[in-house]
Write an enzyme that holds these catalytic residues in place. Structure first.
Site, mmCIF file in Angstrom:
data_model
loop_
_atom_site.group_PDB
_atom_site.id
_atom_site.type_symbol
_atom_site.label_atom_id
_atom_site.label_comp_id
_atom_site.label_asym_id
_atom_site.label_seq_id
_atom_site.Cartn_x
_atom_site.Cartn_y
_atom_site.Cartn_z
ATOM 1 N N LYS A 114 0.826 -1.212 0.000
ATOM 2 C CA LYS A 114 0.000 0.000 0.000
ATOM 3 C C LYS A 114 0.853 1.251 0.000
ATOM 4 C CE LYS A 114 -4.457 -1.545 1.511
ATOM 5 N NZ LYS A 114 -5.565 -1.452 2.463
ATOM 6 N N LYS A 196 -5.988 -11.851 -8.223
ATOM 7 C CA LYS A 196 -7.271 -11.908 -7.557
ATOM 8 C C LYS A 196 -8.207 -10.823 -8.102
ATOM 9 C CE LYS A 196 -8.661 -12.048 -2.738
ATOM 10 N NZ LYS A 196 -8.249 -12.128 -1.347
ATOM 11 N N LYS A 199 -11.432 -4.630 -6.921
ATOM 12 C CA LYS A 199 -12.148 -3.452 -7.403
ATOM 13 C C LYS A 199 -11.187 -2.379 -7.872
ATOM 14 C CE LYS A 199 -12.810 -2.187 -2.659
ATOM 15 N NZ LYS A 199 -13.733 -2.487 -1.609
#
Ligand code: TRP
Length: 330
Positions: A114, A196, A199
């Site tokens: 992140k 995976k 969104k």
């Protein structure tokens, strides 16, 4: 109720959900509520680690709550609540910050990922995120934490923190176990079946959103990446696209992968994709009807989270009181 094992899990309130959430997370949550004493949280404090529009954050909490219930979570069976409404989360999160070493947080792969993605806003909250998550889990004397593989490291840190605290101050926290999704339940992107479903994917048609229309769903499935072999066979290494569609189909239909192979033996990808698309549309139809009803009924959603948060606080406040007493916080 009390002798059932305790489950806690949550999803970050960061936007609309997709098919991977539905199959990998929501359906599992629903199954578990029969067997366990479940706490399901809308993790909106966690969402603050990235800059959010306040209106959107508020709306996202309602959307997630509506999705929980539309998928089949029952407020009579499970405790469904908002993280921001149970102040014990932020409080225990702070306490645990003081018992977590910088080195431990530095090793967290999610932090590394992140901070690479949000290089302009590597804030302290992003760094201590796992301690807040540990607080979420430990407040409820949780036995099992259902999550994806990507959260396993955080649950392991939670165990270390609980053990550390218990050793220093005596038995305070139950040591939780990660409860990881089956490999087969991992839904991959339709365009990039090696990652995976997410969104945040920027590839068009990669992700089926739970609020997509039947036409959009059919179109996305028809465009899904396959291979040139033309055989519906499960082989993740060589046929990741077809294998992913087979996983989706087998889970929705409740049949084995072998049964999927048999059903489409001798048939081409065209027929197969039509069947997969139709299965998804049919599966999501009741969810969407319920969701649309709920999202327009804020009053009902408010009554759910108010009662859920009250029930959650009842449990959480006992743990936090014990922690404060042990630490000497008046
Ligand atoms: N970190 C989790 C995620 O990003 C969300 C989460 C927050 C969570 N608190 C939790 C999951 C506690 C399980 C238990 O998916």
């Amino acid at each position: 109720m009390e002798d059932k094992k305790i489950i806690l899990s949550g999803i970050q309130a960061t936007g609309d959900l997709h098919l991977g959430h539905y199959i990998g997370v929501l359906k599992r949550f629903v199954e578990m509520q029969e067997k366990y004493n479940c706490y399901y949280m809308v993790a909106n404090l966690h969402a603050l680690t990235v800059r959010r529009d306040p209106e959107e954050l508020r709306e996202n909490a309602y959307k997630l709550l509506a999705s929980y219930i539309a998928a089949g979570l029952d407020p009579e069976k499970s405790t469904i609540f908002l993280q921001s409404q149970v102040h014990e989360h932020a409080e225990l999160g702070w306490v645990l910050d003081c018992y977590t070493y910088m080195g431990e947080l530095n090793r967290m792969t999610q932090f590394k990922d992140k901070s690479a993605k949000h290089a302009d806003n590597i804030n302290a909250g992003l760094f201590t995120y796992p301690a807040l998550m540990a607080g979420d889990i430990l407040l409820y004397q949780t036995d099992l934490v259902p999550t994806g593989e990507d959260q396993k490291q955080h649950v392991e840190l939670t165990r270390d923190l609980a053990e550390r605290f218990n050793k220093l101050y005596g038995d305070t926290f139950k040591i939780p176990e990660p409860f990881i999704e089956k490999v087969g339940a991992r839904i991959m992107g339709l365009q990039d079946p090696t990652s995976k479903m997410s969104k945040s994917s920027t590839i068009p048609n990669d992700t089926i959103m739970l609020i997509d229309t039947p036409d959009e769903i059919m179109k996305k499935v028809k465009k899904a990446v396959t291979d040139s072999e033309g055989i519906v066979k499960f082989d993740v290494a060589n046929k990741p696209g077809v294998s992913n569609l087979m996983t989706i189909y087998s889970i929705i239909k409740g049949i084995s992968i072998e049964d999927v192979e048999k059903e489409f033996d001798g048939k081409g990808y065209g027929d197969f994709k039509t069947a997969v698309g139709e299965a998804i549309v049919k599966e999501l139809e009741p969810f969407q009807t319920k969701y649309n009803e709920l999202i327009n009924n804020k009053e009902y959603l408010e009554s759910i989270y108010t009662e859920g948060s009250r029930k959650a606080a009842e449990k959480a406040s006992k743990t936090l009181r014990d922690v404060y007493d042990k630490l000497g916080l008046i």
